[in-house]
Design a protein around this motif. Sequence first.
Motif, PDB file in Angstrom:
ATOM      1  N   ARG A  24       0.842  -1.205   0.000  1.00  0.00           N
ATOM      2  CA  ARG A  24       0.000   0.000   0.000  1.00  0.00           C
ATOM      3  C   ARG A  24       0.876   1.255   0.000  1.00  0.00           C
ATOM      4  O   ARG A  24       1.843   1.340   0.744  1.00  0.00           O
ATOM      5  N   ARG A  56      -4.260   2.765  -8.515  1.00  0.00           N
ATOM      6  CA  ARG A  56      -4.778   3.811  -7.630  1.00  0.00           C
ATOM      7  C   ARG A  56      -6.218   3.522  -7.237  1.00  0.00           C
ATOM      8  O   ARG A  56      -7.013   3.053  -8.041  1.00  0.00           O
ATOM      9  N   THR A  57      -6.549   3.826  -5.989  1.00  0.00           N
ATOM     10  CA  THR A  57      -7.931   3.780  -5.535  1.00  0.00           C
ATOM     11  C   THR A  57      -8.588   5.066  -6.029  1.00  0.00           C
ATOM     12  O   THR A  57      -8.155   6.159  -5.662  1.00  0.00           O
ATOM     13  N   THR A  60      -8.885   8.966  -4.425  1.00  0.00           N
ATOM     14  CA  THR A  60      -8.156   9.051  -3.162  1.00  0.00           C
ATOM     15  C   THR A  60      -6.670   9.277  -3.427  1.00  0.00           C
ATOM     16  O   THR A  60      -6.219   9.265  -4.567  1.00  0.00           O
TER      17      THR A  60
END
Length: 93
Positions: A24, A56-57, A60
């Motif tokens: 992460r 990527r989220t 965010t």
Amino acid sequence: MREGAVECRGTLVPLPPGHRNWLRLEFGDPDQAAAVEGAEVLVHYRDAVDPERIHRTPGTSTARVPLTRPEEPTAIRLPEHPGVWAHFEETAA
């Protein structure tokens, strides 16, 4: 900038021991995370180096890199994106 953050300048960053499924990453803001979306990183293992992509989220400042081998990763080489800083989250799976 968060303490312990590393600039994305092709830097080789050692990783602490511990097997993970994902690494992460947290960036300074969503724009920095978007700048490296899909960028290639090199995940180093004891006897191999695997290319992986940053995922990527959406919306965010966080992203993940898959760690597909059963061996523990030893380091990761960040992409060349000067001005983009990444902080490594200390989570193991």
